[in-house]
Design a protein around this motif. Structure first.
Motif, PDB file in Angstrom:
ATOM      1  N   PRO A 190      -0.443  -0.894   3.017  1.00  0.00           N
ATOM      2  CA  PRO A 190       0.066  -2.463   3.297  1.00  0.00           C
ATOM      3  C   PRO A 190      -0.749  -3.007   4.497  1.00  0.00           C
ATOM      4  O   PRO A 190      -1.226  -4.185   4.124  1.00  0.00           O
ATOM      5  N   PHE A 386       2.737  -7.315  -1.103  1.00  0.00           N
ATOM      6  CA  PHE A 386       3.461  -7.207  -2.235  1.00  0.00           C
ATOM      7  C   PHE A 386       3.109  -8.392  -3.088  1.00  0.00           C
ATOM      8  O   PHE A 386       3.059  -8.056  -4.511  1.00  0.00           O
ATOM      9  N   TYR A 393       6.942 -10.327  -6.820  1.00  0.00           N
ATOM     10  CA  TYR A 393       7.348 -10.224  -5.225  1.00  0.00           C
ATOM     11  C   TYR A 393       7.463 -11.444  -4.570  1.00  0.00           C
ATOM     12  O   TYR A 393       8.045 -11.460  -3.614  1.00  0.00           O
TER      13      TYR A 393
END
Length: 473
Positions: A190, A386, A393
């Motif tokens: 991420p 995301f 998302y």
């Protein structure tokens, strides 16, 4: 009951409590500095709308009773103050019952925030902080030695964190079983850190060793937490080393740090314990009764762990007393990023003067090297990762983000590193495009100075303007 306490763990308790208070402090600081744009009255997912549709019994929170941005700010900064007091050891200056009540305060306060935090707070480390924070209430202070049963429950949480993560990997992506996941993970995680580029370029045989070591640490070592000393200390120390390795390789909020805090509670330091009186009867009754209740609730995370349909990061009660954990059951092979741009042109065209918004942590400008933010949590940056995985998302909040960028909303812009537009001249249009990002090679880094290489993939959001224009968000 002589068996009730373990005086030799007095220093473990001290280190654990002070370190946990630091994590609380970071969590409340994140809430205080980011809530207005995310959850405020004019935020992307406003708390008032949430409490209108979700009853108190499903998400207990003080904000069901009253909400205003000023009240949320006072609540968050008060949480910072209480956490700072715990870091300073104020609980040790109070009677036993007073110290327990003081530790209960940040738990109640942070529970109120998490339970209205919606997707911004849908991370495993939020529930982990609350589960561990509740156990910290039962640990007592300098008036008594640490209770054995609470030390056991802390190890039980640590076991579930590590063992659950190990199981989800073995049941999930085949690359974990083939020992190849780290060929991709450092690049596609991420939020890469300043050393992630170098971790990605480690030799592939070393990546195999990393994955194998991870399996051992998560599937074998946790069992040793329940063995006698010094084996339990050795097991906890291995977990600490593994977590520090993860700290160096990326930005995972305070997940690694609170796992380290948990592991420290299992370490038996050699310092001699100070003399303390035996625990009062009321304290023994409270600890044993609450521990029995928590063990009874624990069947749900156990059932989840042994299930072939194991899920990650799930809470089983509205108070988040017992939860299941796990991360990266699957690993992306390709990194995509949503790049948000704005223009002041009257008519948006491909050759218009599109200016890119720069986020604090997520990759943007290929020449900008990743920075270290953890344990501080950049919630918008994480949700943008995301969004790049799937527009679904981003459904609840991305439109709100675009609308606020079109307004040059001050609180939203504070979440970014830089806006390309002056405060008094917002863009007429905002668009978003999806790019494929990859780390550059050593040669590309030397030639261009860029750590990322990116190529356009497709449109994520067409040029959009506020109501009254051609399109509206």
């Amino acid at each position: 009951m002589e068996w009730f306490t373990a005086p030799e763990y007095w220093l473990s308790r001290l280190v654990f409590q002070r370190a946990l208070a630091v994590v609380y402090l970071v969590a409340f600081l994140c809430a205080a500095r980011q809530f207005r744009a995310l959850l405020g009255e004019r935020g992307m997912l406003p708390v008032p709308r949430f409490v209108e549709r979700v009853p108190f019994r499903h998400a207990p929170s003080v904000f069901h009773l009253h909400y205003s941005d000023r009240f949320f700010a006072v609540w968050s900064w008060a949480g910072c103050a209480v956490s700072a007091a715990l870091v300073a050891g104020v609980d040790g200056c109070l009677p036993l019952w007073g110290g327990m009540l003081l530790w209960l305060v940040p738990w109640v306060m942070y529970l109120s925030i998490v339970n209205v935090g919606q997707t911004w707070y849908a991370f495993g480390w939020e529930s982990l902080l609350l589960e561990v924070g509740f156990l910290a209430v039962l640990l007592g202070n300098d008036e008594t030695a640490p209770p054995v049963v609470v030390l056991f429950l802390l190890r039980w949480v640590l076991f579930r964190v590590e063992f659950g993560a190990g199981l989800i990997k073995m049941r999930g992506d085949v690359c974990w079983r083939r020992l190849t996941c780290l060929d991709h993970h450092h690049e596609t995680q991420p939020m890469p850190g300043p050393l992630s580029w170098f971790f990605h370029h480690l030799p592939k045989p070393l990546h195999r060793v990393e994955v194998a070591a991870n399996h051992v640490t998560q599937l074998v070592v946790p069992v040793l937490l329940f063995t006698p000393q010094p084996v339990a200390t050795a097991a906890a120390s291995l977990m600490v080393l593994t977590q520090l390795w993860l700290v160096l390789s990326g930005n995972f909020s305070w997940l690694n740090w609170i796992t380290i805090v948990l592991a420290l509670s299992a370490v038996a330091f050699s310092a001699s314990p100070p003399p303390v009186p035996g625990p009062p009867l009321w304290y023994e009754i409270v600890v044993l009764a609450v521990a029995a209740g928590l063990l009874a609730l624990g069947y749900r995370p156990v059932r989840n762990m042994i299930s072939p349909r194991q899920v990650m990061n799930r809470s089983f009660d509205p108070l988040r007393l017992v939860n299941t954990y796990g991360a990266f059951g699957s690993v992306s092979r390709v990194r995509h990023e949503v790049v948000v741009e704005g223009t002041s042109d009257e008519v948006p065209r491909e050759d218009s003067d599109w200016r890119e918004y720069e986020f604090r942590g997520k990759p943007g400008d290929p020449r900008r090297w990743p920075r270290q933010f953890a344990p501080y949590h950049l919630r918008l940056d994480w949700l943008m990762w995301f969004a790049a995985l799937s527009p679904a998302y981003a459904g609840p909040w991305f439109t709100g983000l675009v609308e606020r960028l079109l307004e040059n909303d001050r609180d939203t812009l504070r979440l970014l590193r830089r806006s390309p537009f002056p405060a008094d001249a917002p863009p007429r249009y905002v668009r978003a495009r999806l790019y494929r990002y990859r780390f550059t090679t050593w040669r590309e880094l030397r030639e261009t100075g860029a750590c990322w290489h990116r190529t356009p993939v497709r449109e994520f959001l067409p040029p959009t303007r506020l109501e009254g224009g051609d399109q509206s968000p």
